[in-house]
Design an enzyme around this catalytic site. Sequence first.
Site, PDB file in Angstrom:
ATOM      1  N   ASP A  66      -4.903   4.084  -4.427  1.00  0.00           N
ATOM      2  CA  ASP A  66      -4.943   4.479  -3.021  1.00  0.00           C
ATOM      3  C   ASP A  66      -6.036   5.524  -2.791  1.00  0.00           C
ATOM      4  OD1 ASP A  66      -4.402   5.073  -0.390  1.00  0.00           O
ATOM      5  OD2 ASP A  66      -2.273   5.487  -0.708  1.00  0.00           O
TER       6      ASP A  66
ATOM      7  N   TYR B 223       9.101  13.462 -13.148  1.00  0.00           N
ATOM      8  CA  TYR B 223      10.200  12.525 -13.386  1.00  0.00           C
ATOM      9  C   TYR B 223      10.821  12.026 -12.086  1.00  0.00           C
ATOM     10  CZ  TYR B 223       9.445  13.721 -18.191  1.00  0.00           C
ATOM     11  OH  TYR B 223       8.857  13.899 -19.416  1.00  0.00           O
TER      12      TYR B 223
ATOM     13  N   HIS C 196       0.839  -1.191   0.000  1.00  0.00           N
ATOM     14  CA  HIS C 196       0.000   0.000   0.000  1.00  0.00           C
ATOM     15  C   HIS C 196       0.877   1.247   0.000  1.00  0.00           C
ATOM     16  CE1 HIS C 196      -2.267   3.091   2.462  1.00  0.00           C
ATOM     17  NE2 HIS C 196      -2.904   3.031   1.308  1.00  0.00           N
TER      18      HIS C 196
END
Length: 138
Positions: free
Chosen positions: A64, A108, A22
Amino acid sequence: MLKNINPILGPELLFALRAMGHGDEIAIVDGNYPADAHNQRAIRADGLHAGAVLDAVLSVMTLDDFVDQAAFVPWTSEPQAIHDTFRQTVKKHCPQATITALKGDDFYARVRKSYAIIASSEPALYGNIVLRKGVVRA
């Protein structure tokens, strides 16, 4: 072959998705992205478009919902058709989720910190997305 598992999800990718916990993140990147240079766990998805890979990943992984933002694309000044494809696919699997655009270096850096990168053959520029793994509730 496995029943009810999208065949795009090969053994290496299934292993990575299962091994993630998670809050871990995984990136799906386009054919121009330097996946091997940006992460030690680059999983090849040659010949596949990023939208198809996203659909397959979200068929077994939830986003999530303990955080406000769990899906990220690179920010661009012009709308990108590939980002619309990503939005539709995310809505299909996780109706409450939204996608957040992050400017260059922030995006990035997030890809580099991801658990793994899935290197697709997506030809569209900016065809990259980062997903934060959620929990499966009993």
